[in-house]
Every structure is written in C-alpha cells, then in structure tokens.
Design a protein around this motif. Structure first.
Motif, short mmCIF file in Angstrom:
data_model
loop_
_atom_site.label_atom_id
_atom_site.label_comp_id
_atom_site.label_asym_id
_atom_site.label_seq_id
_atom_site.Cartn_x
_atom_site.Cartn_y
_atom_site.Cartn_z
N ARG A 28 0.85 -1.19 0.00
CA ARG A 28 0.00 0.00 0.00
C ARG A 28 0.88 1.24 0.00
O ARG A 28 1.82 1.34 0.77
N GLY A 29 0.56 2.19 -0.85
CA GLY A 29 1.37 3.40 -0.95
C GLY A 29 1.17 4.36 0.19
O GLY A 29 2.09 5.06 0.59
N GLN A 30 -0.01 4.43 0.74
CA GLN A 30 -0.30 5.43 1.77
C GLN A 30 -0.19 4.87 3.18
O GLN A 30 -0.47 5.57 4.14
N GLN A 31 0.23 3.64 3.32
CA GLN A 31 0.26 3.06 4.66
C GLN A 31 1.30 3.73 5.55
O GLN A 31 1.19 3.69 6.77
N ASN A 36 -1.66 13.03 -0.03
CA ASN A 36 -2.42 12.97 -1.28
C ASN A 36 -1.48 12.95 -2.48
O ASN A 36 -0.40 13.50 -2.44
N GLY A 37 -1.93 12.32 -3.54
CA GLY A 37 -1.14 12.24 -4.76
C GLY A 37 -0.27 11.00 -4.85
O GLY A 37 0.29 10.72 -5.89
N ASP A 38 -0.15 10.28 -3.75
CA ASP A 38 0.62 9.04 -3.78
C ASP A 38 -0.19 7.96 -4.48
O ASP A 38 -1.42 7.97 -4.44
N ALA A 39 0.51 7.02 -5.08
CA ALA A 39 -0.18 5.87 -5.67
C ALA A 39 -0.80 5.04 -4.55
O ALA A 39 -0.25 4.97 -3.44
N GLU A 67 -4.24 9.92 -13.78
CA GLU A 67 -3.48 10.76 -14.71
C GLU A 67 -2.97 12.02 -14.02
O GLU A 67 -1.84 12.45 -14.25
N ASN A 68 -3.80 12.62 -13.17
CA ASN A 68 -3.40 13.84 -12.47
C ASN A 68 -2.30 13.59 -11.44
O ASN A 68 -1.46 14.44 -11.20
N ASP A 69 -2.33 12.42 -10.82
CA ASP A 69 -1.38 12.11 -9.75
C ASP A 69 -0.08 11.48 -10.25
O ASP A 69 0.93 11.53 -9.55
N ALA A 70 -0.09 10.90 -11.44
CA ALA A 70 1.10 10.23 -11.96
C ALA A 70 2.18 11.23 -12.34
O ALA A 70 1.90 12.34 -12.79
N SER A 71 3.43 10.81 -12.17
CA SER A 71 4.54 11.64 -12.64
C SER A 71 4.66 11.48 -14.15
O SER A 71 4.02 10.61 -14.75
N GLU A 72 5.51 12.29 -14.75
CA GLU A 72 5.68 12.23 -16.21
C GLU A 72 6.26 10.89 -16.67
O GLU A 72 6.06 10.50 -17.82
#
Length: 105
Positions: A28-31, A36-39, A67-72
């Motif tokens: 889990r990314g947010q654990q 916000n914005g994390d996968a 799409e908004n949260d992903a890096s380039e």
C-alpha cells in the motif's frame, strides 16, 4: 464497513495479488505517509496505481485521478474489481500503445 476501510482492504488485496505475480516489493502506498497524490499501491515500477474495489465505478473519474497524480515517467492505471470478479486494469489508449510497442520490440 466504511469506504476508507474497504479501500485499504482492496489495496492490501491488490498488493498480495501483484506479489503472487512476482512483484515482491508491492505494498500500500499510503500506509506509511498518507499524503495525497501518492499511488494507492507502489512497487510496480513505472506505473501509478489507482486501486478501486467498488461495485459502481466511474472509470473516467478514476482514470483522471490517476493521470493527475502520476509523474511524467509513470503510466497512470486504474486497477479495479467488483465482488466476485477478477481484477482488471484500465489505461488510456496512448499508454496501452506505448506498453504494447515496448513489449513487442
């Protein structure tokens, strides 16, 4: 069960499924940080995972969030499933074409 608990359970479930496919670093990314914005799930290099474990999914809204949260350098993807169904992955067409071309070099 509230939606936050269900979301966390879905993220753990997806992490475990990805580990079964050999991606042992998935979690889990947010654990740990909760920002916000994390996968939702990390450990699949180059992919920004938005995890949805719901019966009624607005796929356009979910993909837009990814799409908004992903890096380039990341491919935004929504991993989703309903009760009693298998996991599915939704990506935009241009990202699918990029993946397909890379896999078929």
């Amino acid at each position: 069960m509230n939606s936050r608990q269900k979301g966390a359970r879905g993220e753990r479930e997806l992490s475990n499924v990805l580990k079964q496919y050999g991606f042992k670093e998935c979690r889990r990314g947010q654990q740990y940080c909760g920002s916000n914005g994390d996968a939702d799930v990390v450990g699949l290099p180059g992919v920004h995972i938005e995890c949805k474990r719901v019966e009624a999914l607005n796929i356009d809204k979910a993909l837009n969030q990814a799409e908004n949260d992903a890096s380039e350098t990341e491919i935004p993807a929504v991993f989703h499933r309903k009760n009693g169904k298998s996991w599915k992955v939704t990506v935009g067409l241009s990202d699918f074409i990029r993946l397909y071309k890379k896999a078929n070099k």
